[in-house]
Design an enzyme around this catalytic site. Structure first.
Site, PDB file in Angstrom:
ATOM      1  N   ASP A 220      -1.260   3.536   6.267  1.00 22.56           N
ATOM      2  CA  ASP A 220      -1.319   2.313   5.475  1.00 22.56           C
ATOM      3  C   ASP A 220      -0.011   2.119   4.697  1.00 22.56           C
ATOM      4  OD1 ASP A 220      -3.147   0.196   4.475  1.00 22.56           O
ATOM      5  OD2 ASP A 220      -2.850   1.172   2.536  1.00 22.56           O
ATOM      6  N   GLU A 286       1.631   1.037   9.719  1.00 21.99           N
ATOM      7  CA  GLU A 286       1.638  -0.357   9.276  1.00 21.99           C
ATOM      8  C   GLU A 286       2.994  -0.546   8.594  1.00 21.99           C
ATOM      9  OE1 GLU A 286      -0.964  -3.399   6.469  1.00 21.99           O
ATOM     10  OE2 GLU A 286      -0.383  -1.457   5.704  1.00 21.99           O
TER      11      GLU A 286
HETATM   12  C1  GLC Z   1      -2.858  -2.430   3.844  1.00 16.11           C
HETATM   13  C2  GLC Z   1      -4.270  -2.622   4.308  1.00 16.11           C
HETATM   14  C3  GLC Z   1      -4.950  -3.578   3.390  1.00 16.11           C
HETATM   15  C4  GLC Z   1      -4.957  -2.991   1.998  1.00 16.11           C
HETATM   16  C5  GLC Z   1      -3.557  -2.646   1.552  1.00 16.11           C
HETATM   17  C6  GLC Z   1      -3.581  -1.750   0.354  1.00 16.11           C
HETATM   18  O1  GLC Z   1      -2.103  -3.577   3.958  1.00 16.11           O
HETATM   19  O2  GLC Z   1      -4.290  -3.024   5.642  1.00 16.11           O
HETATM   20  O3  GLC Z   1      -6.255  -3.874   3.782  1.00 16.11           O
HETATM   21  O4  GLC Z   1      -5.518  -3.906   1.107  1.00 16.11           O
HETATM   22  O5  GLC Z   1      -2.849  -1.949   2.540  1.00 16.11           O
HETATM   23  O6  GLC Z   1      -4.053  -0.485   0.705  1.00 16.11           O
END
Ligand code: GLC
Length: 561
Positions: A220, A286
């Site tokens: 994440d 991500e």
């Molecule tokens: C990422 C996740 C999202 C979350 C954020 C904070 O972007 O995909 O859902 O709110 O991180 O953890």
């Protein structure tokens, strides 16, 4: 505890080290996926009960969004214990059962790692609050003095400032004028990755889940962990919502809290841990970095296996932009040897069966609600299927988001008081947020039978008509079409190999990979395919004339040359 899963490797075609290349991943959002006890909240036994369904769908792996203990201020992305399971979802033993049962079916399991921030209820943050100004406990987070104002101009990704006052939480007089950093919700304080305790903690977290049999991690906010020393102001401030998305992306690339060089040392360290467990354990990031050359650094040898190709998700229904995005992605793949990672929907964006029916730029990416124009359901679905098929036909890995195989639309009718996404409050109700993509999945025609009388987000009327049960017997249902897409993709080996974008018609996007074409018609009329060959799959039957195929608008096809 017995950790049988570690000794229980995956069977079948997915047993090779490079199983993930060209693989199809299915994102399970645990709270919304399947509920085994009808308390309105999805759980791990719900996942267990649907593994046959997922195997039959034809995916290679599951990515489980966070299922850790959490106060659920951001649906589990606020973790209060990295070594456990949210009691609402089950137990560690249930997790091991899911892993074992998945491996028996040849399915891999990735779990979500949330290293940028913990929950404010995490014992480390609580210890930091209790320990006071200047303590080693506080150094694990970002506590700074600002007096009456936040220490810098950073805004939270969810709206409002990225700093909150410490004193109301600690109750200590000495904390007046002190603030703590949270790039997301105030309940998600950012961890300080310069502190060795934090690095060691996550070494243990990785090992813990790998010991239990996890096949890897989705990381994440992978670009966010390290902050620039001195925490200087950014060029965005609190005006995030006023800035056009592409300009915002460019500014985020320069931001002192994203994409700092030292972040790569963390992934190198994690790679070594993964390698201790075998070459088949993977990491997908991500990585919210626009600059393709910077982004590619995350998938260098010795770091991650994959980084999501989000650009394709954000450009909408737009042939020139899609062509350009694919060309960029392909250029990088050839240069850096990484594999593309396609995704059209996830828990953070408007579901693509709804999103794609709006003209580009006409809807706000921060979610849809009752004040937005009504989507054209039929058009959205048609484009959604076409885009999905097209991308499944471009070599690379694909991530599917739970419910897209049922053609689920975004839910616009969530009552304001039922919204749970922190962006709704933090943007002063300007952004509806992501709840509309997270409504519990319909399994049978009766949502109460699936979820009980109180699903965690309200289920709209008619949801049961979209259920897996209803779609099962209809050969033309979205569900059966998805099964067919994945089966044909596997049969012809479409996820693999070198590819190129062909420029043949302004309305068509055409990718050629070996003897196959993947074609998408984004125009308003029928388009002639300037190749001869055999259509092996199409979302709408193409017309044949003079030995050529004519593709319907809003449709896609795979052609064997
Ligand atoms: C990422 C996740 C999202 C979350 C954020 C904070 O972007 O995909 O859902 O709110 O991180 O953890």
């Amino acid at each position: 505890m017995e950790t049988s899963a570690a000794l229980h490797p995956v069977e079948g075609p997915n047993s090779a080290a490079d199983w993930w290349q060209g693989g199809v991943f299915y994102q399970v959002y645990p709270r919304s996926f399947a509920d085994s006890n009808r308390d309105g909240i999805g759980d791990l036994h719900g996942v267990l009960g649907r593994l046959d369904y997922l195997q039959q769908l034809g995916v290679d792996a599951l990515w489980l969004s966070p299922f850790y203990p959490s106060p659920q201020h951001d649906t589990g992305y606020d973790v209060s214990d990295y070594f456990g399971v949210n009691p609402e979802y089950g137990t560690i033993e249930d997790f091991v059962q899911v892993v074992d049962a998945a491996h028996d079916r040849g399915l891999r399991i990735l779990i979500d790692l949330v290293p940028n921030h913990s929950s404010s209820e995490h014992p480390l943050f609580q210890a930091a609050l209790a320990s006071g100004v200047g303590s080693p406990e506080r150094d694990r987070y970002f506590f700074r003095y600002g007096g009456d104002n936040p220490p810098n101009n950073w805004g939270s990704q969810f709206g409002g400032p990225a700093w909150s006052q410490v004193q109301p939480l600690s109750g200590k007089e000495e904390d007046r004028g002190w603030w703590y950093l949270h790039l997301f919700d105030a309940s998600q304080p950012d961890l300080n990755w310069d502190n060795p305790d934090v690095r060691h903690l996550f070494d243990e977290v990785l090992r813990f889940w790998l010991d239990l049999g996890a096949d890897g991690f989705r990381v994440d906010v992978a670009h966010g962990l390290v902050k620039k020393p001195g925490l200087p102001d950014d060029q965005i401030g609190l005006n995030r919502l006023e800035i056009a998305p592409e300009e915002l992306g460019r500014l985020y690339d320069q931001a002192p809290y994203f994409d700092q060089d030292d972040v790569h040392n963390i992934y190198r360290r994690w790679r070594r841990i993964l390698d201790d467990y075998g070459p088949d354990r993977i990491m997908i990031g991500e990585v919210g970095v626009q600059d393709p050359n910077r982004k590619a650094l995350y998938i260098r040898p010795g770091e991650m296996n994959q980084a999501f190709s989000f650009r394709v998700m954000h450009i909408g229904w737009d042939a020139p932009r899609l062509r350009e995005a694919l060309q960029t992605a392909n250029g990088l793949e050839l240069k850096f040897g990484g594999i593309n990672t396609w995704v059209l929907s996830n828990h953070d964006v408007v579901r693509h069966a709804t999103r794609l029916c709006y003209p580009r730029g006409s809807i706000f990416e921060g979610g849809l609600g009752p004040s937005d124009p009504r989507p054209d359901r039929e058009m959205g679905l048609r484009r959604g299927l076409a885009y999905t098929v097209f991308l499944l036909g471009v070599p690379g890995s694909c991530y599917l988001y739970n419910g897209e195989e049922l053609g689920l639309p975004e839910v616009l009718e969530i009552p304001d008081q039922a919204r749970t996404d922190p962006t709704w409050e933090r943007t002063g109700h300007r952004s509806y947020g992501r709840d509309g993509a997270r409504v519990p999945l319909p399994w049978t025609a009766d949502p109460v039978a699936d979820w009980g009388p109180n699903p965690w987000l309200p289920i709209p009327d008619g949801w049961g008509e979209l259920s897996a049960e209803r779609q099962e017997g209809d050969p033309n249902s979205v569900l059966n079409q998805y099964r067919h897409f994945l089966q044909v993709r596997r049969q012809y080996g479409l996820g693999q190999g070198e590819w190129e974008v062909l420029d043949v018609d302004p309305d068509l996007v055409v990718v050629r990979a070996g003897h196959y074409l993947s074609v998408l018609n984004l125009g308003i009329g029928e388009r002639k395919l300037p190749f001869t060959g055999q259509v092996i799959l199409a979302t709408e039957p193409p017309r044949q004339e003079d030995g050529h195929y004519w593709l319907a608008p809003n449709s896609a096809a795979w052609v064997q040359l």
